[in-house]
Scaffold this active site. Structure first.
Site, PDB file in Angstrom:
ATOM      1  N   LEU A 126     -52.275 -14.307  37.900  1.00  0.00           N
ATOM      2  CA  LEU A 126     -51.417 -13.190  37.522  1.00  0.00           C
ATOM      3  C   LEU A 126     -50.054 -13.268  38.201  1.00  0.00           C
ATOM      4  CD1 LEU A 126     -53.957 -10.217  37.617  1.00  0.00           C
ATOM      5  CD2 LEU A 126     -53.516 -11.879  35.796  1.00  0.00           C
ATOM      6  N   CYS A 127     -49.081 -12.711  37.538  1.00  0.00           N
ATOM      7  CA  CYS A 127     -47.709 -12.766  38.031  1.00  0.00           C
ATOM      8  C   CYS A 127     -47.452 -11.608  38.996  1.00  0.00           C
ATOM      9  CB  CYS A 127     -46.736 -12.725  36.845  1.00  0.00           C
ATOM     10  SG  CYS A 127     -45.046 -13.152  37.292  1.00  0.00           S
ATOM     11  N   THR A 128     -48.211 -11.591  40.097  1.00  0.00           N
ATOM     12  CA  THR A 128     -48.046 -10.593  41.147  1.00  0.00           C
ATOM     13  C   THR A 128     -48.668 -11.144  42.426  1.00  0.00           C
ATOM     14  OG1 THR A 128     -48.761  -8.412  41.972  1.00  0.00           O
ATOM     15  CG2 THR A 128     -50.132  -9.441  40.280  1.00  0.00           C
TER      16      THR A 128
END
Length: 416
Positions: free
Chosen positions: A342-344
């Site tokens: 995920l982009c976090t």
């Protein structure tokens, strides 16, 4: 764990990520818990742990009753063949529309947490001219020791404080269409030690006896909850509870002479003990790199597939065990950071794990995630595909499904 190497090296293996539910292990867990409970006790399966239809169907078929706390769980239980007349509908806050749906479906047994909850249930049951039974959920004065997650003895959305019930019993009395038939006490969850489990049940029984004397109402039903713990996302098996049944039988016959032939029907609840060890998450390594003197392993699963609440720091972070499906070994790699795709930066399972040498494309597995795995995760966050769910029995695949994340158009002005 089942033979995952054989399962995922077959001619037509399941896609990954995959939650694999071993129904044979589910049967073993059910048998172990039944053996740990008094012969006269009822057992509810708490669908919040895992509402997969094959899992629910297997437990209902084995004799469990369904405990549900939402319209989605109610529908899942009905679709799996659970008898609505035997269900218990719980939850600290219920919408009118959900109570009405349950009564329409044939549910006639509810746990309520306040006088308003009894008034609400009476108002809706009156509309259908259908009398229902209720358990008054009680928040005891103090928690029992050894709990993984305290649910009583503190300010809580769960239950009415015992001193409130004792002081104003008339507020918890029968209504025209609601008959309170007993008490619901759930002290805490994820308790692995037999002594700690016994202590919480003993405290709950003592509280129920004291409330019966204070209110003048002898309970017909006593729900003692559960809290039976198993490892989560870590290796290990079910705790040994072989001495619990005899201790609980002695406790109940002392509190209610003649039990189980006389006295209240006694119920227990379980989610994680029944299904926790039957589930394994199989996922693939997407990338391995070095960053700031650490090895970083990026998987195709992250907080969207496992431990979403932990990923948001609402619960202590999990540090899952990762097992190589192909049995690969080697000198362990220390200081390994394990993340999802995920982009976090919150999508992190571990920051200093020690793992066998990982490689891109490798299949790894997380054990003991049959409870609060996929269904307690952030599957809609950032739009990655949900894992498939694979059921197996006798080492063979019996079913394969994937949660559908779809958007439906809602029309009309009343969207409650």
């Amino acid at each position: 764990m089942p033979d995952l190497a054989a399962l995922f090296s077959a001619a037509d293996p399941p896609p990954t990520p995959a939650y694999v539910y071993d129904l044979d292990e589910l049967d073993r867990s059910h048998a172990a818990l039944r053996a740990a409970l008094p012969a006269g006790g009822e057992l509810f399966y708490s669908l919040k742990a895992n509402p997969h239809p094959a899992v629910v169907g297997a437990l209902v078929g084995a004799g469990c009753r369904a405990e549900v706390c939402s319209p989605g769980e109610l529908r899942a239980a009905l679709e799996a063949g659970a008898d609505p007349a035997g269900m218990l509908y719980t939850g600290p806050g219920k919408r009118d529309v959900d109570v009405a749906e349950a009564i329409e479906a044939g549910v006639g047994f509810f746990s309520v947490d306040s006088p308003y909850g009894l008034d609400q249930l009476d108002r809706i049951a009156r509309r259908y001219a259908t009398p229902v039974r209720a358990l008054v959920r009680v928040n005891d004065d103090s928690p029992a020791p050894g709990q993984g997650l305290t649910m009583t003895g503190v300010a809580s959305q769960f239950g009415a404080d015992v001193r409130w019930v004792r002081k104003e019993p008339e507020l918890f009395a029968a209504r025209a269409y609601v008959r309170p038939v007993g008490f619901h006490l759930y002290m805490g969850s994820n308790i692995a030690a037999e002594d700690a489990l016994y202590a919480q049940f003993a405290q709950s029984v003592a509280t129920a006896v004291e409330l019966a004397g204070a209110t003048g109402v002898e309970p017909e039903v006593l729900d003692l909850g559960g809290g039976f713990g198993v490892p989560f996302a870590r290796a290990g098996g079910r705790p040994d509870l072989t001495g619990l049944a005899d201790r609980l039988t002695a406790l109940l016959t002392d509190a209610f002479p003649g039990w189980p032939d006389r006295g209240p029907a006694v119920a227990f609840e379980s989610g994680r003990y029944l299904v926790g060890t039957c589930g394994t998450l199989v996922t693939r390594v997407l990338d391995v790199k070095r960053s700031q003197d650490a090895t970083v392993v990026i998987l195709e699963s992250g907080i969207n597939h496992l431990g979403g609440m932990s990923g948001l720091r609402r619960l202590p972070p999990i540090v899952p065990d990762l097992v190589a499906v192909d049995g690969a070994t080697g000198e362990p790699v220390p200081a390994t950071m394990v993340t999802g795709p995920l982009c976090t930066p919150l999508d992190t399972w571990a920051r200093a794990a020690t793992l066998p040498p990982p490689r891109p494309g490798q299949l790894v597995a997380v054990p003991n995630v049959g409870a609060y795995g996929l269904y307690a995760s952030l599957v809609a966050f950032l739009g990655h595909p949900a894992p498939v769910e694979v059921t197996i029995a006798g080492g063979r695949v019996t079913g394969m499904t994937r949660l559908a994340l779809t958007r439906n158009v809602v029309t009309g002005t009343n969207r409650g």
